[in-house]
Scaffold this active site. Sequence first.
Site, PDB file in Angstrom:
ATOM      1  N   ASP A   1       7.002  -9.231   6.270  1.00 47.40           N
ATOM      2  CA  ASP A   1       6.951  -8.152   7.268  1.00 47.40           C
ATOM      3  C   ASP A   1       7.590  -8.600   8.581  1.00 47.40           C
ATOM      4  O   ASP A   1       8.410  -7.879   9.162  1.00 47.40           O
ATOM      5  CB  ASP A   1       5.497  -7.750   7.553  1.00 47.40           C
ATOM      6  CG  ASP A   1       4.859  -6.966   6.426  1.00 47.40           C
ATOM      7  OD1 ASP A   1       5.246  -5.814   6.232  1.00 47.40           O
ATOM      8  OD2 ASP A   1       3.963  -7.520   5.763  1.00 47.40           O
TER       9      ASP A   1
ATOM     10  N   THR B   1       3.148  -3.078   0.784  1.00 45.31           N
ATOM     11  CA  THR B   1       2.806  -4.495   0.972  1.00 45.31           C
ATOM     12  C   THR B   1       2.038  -5.045  -0.219  1.00 45.31           C
ATOM     13  O   THR B   1       2.277  -6.180  -0.641  1.00 45.31           O
ATOM     14  CB  THR B   1       2.001  -4.696   2.272  1.00 45.31           C
ATOM     15  OG1 THR B   1       2.768  -4.194   3.368  1.00 45.31           O
ATOM     16  CG2 THR B   1       1.700  -6.163   2.515  1.00 45.31           C
TER      17      THR B   1
END
Length: 188
Positions: free
Chosen positions: A47, A133
């Site tokens: 990320d 994610t």
Amino acid sequence: YEEICVAVEAVSKACLAAKRVQEAALSAGEQVKSQAKGDASPVTIGDFAVQGIVLAALAAIWPYDNFVAEESAAELLQCNEATRALAADAAGFSCVQDLVNAVDLSNCSSENTRENLSRSQKRRWILDPIDGTRGFLRGAQFCCALALAIDGEPVLSVLGCPNLDLAKTQIPGALAIALKGHGAYVAD
């Protein structure tokens, strides 16, 4: 649009970095490491790397545009030193501070919000560095999603899906591009 070329290049580079992070963990027989954010959702090295890559590329050309992204430099700084160094390396930054500065370009993450809010509101880039994610953590599907809105109207979008194999080739990955007035397509 110059914007579409820069967006495609930034998302492509970011997807490669995220894929390398994912593959490195999987080849070590591990799951991608994550930590919980304040809202209990996971955040990973990927990320931070993706957000740093994309925002740095955009801000280099359009420094007065608005950038809205999911991660914050404060969260990155809460990671241990080794994790910050891995994220900076994955993003191709020579030092952690360069990654922190790039992640902090987002209005959502900047400690100096007033300065960012005074930037041009006409153009706003919106980034979800790693959408999916949990899939990223498992080595499955995820995407890097970037859009540009001008005067509140979406005008372009780039969606990078590094693990999606639409062409059934040995090298997976797909890039979807949408441009207002010109439709959407998947790039070869």
